[in-house]
Design a protein around this motif. Structure first.
Motif, short mmCIF file in Angstrom:
data_model
loop_
_atom_site.label_atom_id
_atom_site.label_comp_id
_atom_site.label_asym_id
_atom_site.label_seq_id
_atom_site.Cartn_x
_atom_site.Cartn_y
_atom_site.Cartn_z
N PHE A 172 -17.08 -72.42 83.52
CA PHE A 172 -16.82 -73.61 82.71
C PHE A 172 -16.83 -74.87 83.57
N GLY A 173 -16.45 -74.73 84.83
CA GLY A 173 -16.36 -75.89 85.71
C GLY A 173 -17.70 -76.42 86.19
N GLN B 167 -20.51 -76.33 84.12
CA GLN B 167 -21.37 -76.46 82.93
C GLN B 167 -22.19 -77.74 83.01
N VAL C 193 -22.70 -80.71 77.11
CA VAL C 193 -21.52 -81.14 77.86
C VAL C 193 -21.53 -82.65 78.07
N ARG C 194 -22.74 -83.26 78.08
CA ARG C 194 -22.84 -84.71 78.24
C ARG C 194 -22.70 -85.44 76.89
N HIS C 195 -22.64 -84.68 75.81
CA HIS C 195 -22.62 -85.26 74.47
C HIS C 195 -23.83 -86.20 74.29
N GLN D 227 -18.95 -78.32 73.58
CA GLN D 227 -18.31 -79.61 73.38
C GLN D 227 -16.83 -79.46 73.10
N GLN E 19 -15.06 -77.25 74.52
CA GLN E 19 -14.52 -76.98 75.85
C GLN E 19 -14.47 -78.23 76.69
N ASN E 20 -15.28 -79.23 76.31
CA ASN E 20 -15.39 -80.47 77.09
C ASN E 20 -15.27 -81.68 76.16
N ALA F 20 -15.95 -85.58 77.54
CA ALA F 20 -17.18 -86.04 78.17
C ALA F 20 -17.74 -87.22 77.40
N ASN G 291 -22.96 -89.34 79.67
CA ASN G 291 -22.25 -89.33 80.95
C ASN G 291 -22.99 -90.08 82.04
#
Length: 277
Positions: free
Chosen positions: A221-222, A224, A229-231, A261, A263-264, A267, A271
């Motif tokens: 997950f760290g 990703q 994840v950047r939306h 998303q 999970q993050n 963000a 990004n």
């Protein structure tokens, strides 16, 4: 291969993917696979021919199985209880199944048997050689002496052996499905998309290798990456449009995007990065 004083005489019930890899490995480790039984006699004969000293067990009704030190039931999960009920196993026999999701309690209805689990945490496919020294083997038994027997058997095959109780093994099996089965399905989609675009799938090989290596050395997950994840809504919308001809795959894409998303949630849009992986 010659057996030593710690070798076991083993009967193998099943001739599918697990059994076809496990049987020869047991022989190479110095054990004697005395016989192979399978629902189809031809399947039993085919596997027995691959294991020196093994014979195909007669009696499709499971009533004529010769006695051995250990009975390994390597059949589909749903068939284990039926095989146990049909087999004429001697009272006090040590019997194990090889399933990740099936509890040890499957043996509760068979008070005359000593039940256990011998679960190899690996994916098995025809034609693929397996290095058993690297395969994690998860062992469970109802009695300490039987656990010791199974641990010794496991250590004769692998360098990675654990005693794992049913709840932990079942959780491990769910994790394994995500790590292997689902990952393979996603790679299958990737392969199909490259074939559709008439570009070689091999172009993705370095990316696949780096993704797996990175996940093995860092909490996944760290590390990703990607538009989810950047939306990055513009790239996500472009991908969705490209997947419109494949509604099933689009559903998978949307579900995974939503999971990433969730999970993050913090963000920022894109990004500050270009549209890249």
């Amino acid at each position: 291969m010659a057996a030593d004083s710690s070798s076991l005489r083993i009967g193998l019930l099943g001739a599918g993917r697990v059994a076809s890899h496990l049987g020869p490995a047991l022989w190479r480790a110095g054990h004697h696979v005395a016989w192979v039984w399978n629902r189809t006699p031809a399947g039993a004969a085919t596997l027995a021919d691959q294991i020196p000293g093994a014979v195909a067990a007669t009696g499709p009704d499971l009533k004529l199985l010769p006695p051995v030190d250990l009975y390994i039931v390597a059949v589909p999960d749903a068939a284990v209880a039926a095989v146990l009920a049909a087999a004429a196993l001697p009272a006090g026999a040590l019997v194990v199944h090889t399933a990740g999701a099936l509890p040890l309690s499957v043996f509760d209805g068979f008070a005359n048997l000593r039940g256990g689990v011998f679960y190899p945490l690996q994916t098995f496919s025809p034609g693929r050689a397996i290095d058993w020294t690297t395969v994690p083997l998860c062992v469970e038994a109802g009695a300490a002496t039987d656990e010791a027997t199974l641990l010794a058997l496991a250590r004769s095959l692998s360098k990675t052996v654990f005693t794992v109780a049913t709840p932990q093994r079942q959780a491990l099996h769910v994790a394994a499905v995500f790590a292997s089965n689902f990952t393979n399905h996603l790679l299958g989609i990737s392969h199909a998309l490259t074939q559709q675009a008439r570009v070689p799938f091999e172009l993705l090989h370095p990316l696949i290798r780096e993704t797996v290596e990175k996940a093995l050395h860092h909490p996944p997950f760290g590390v990703q990456t990607g538009p989810a994840v950047r939306h990055d809504s513009a790239t996500l919308d472009f991908h969705r449009a490209a997947l419109a001809p494949h509604p099933g795959w689009l559903t998978v894409y949307n579900e995974l995007t939503a999971s990433i998303q969730a999970q993050n949630p913090g963000a920022g849009a894109n990004n500050g990065e270009p549209s890249q992986l």
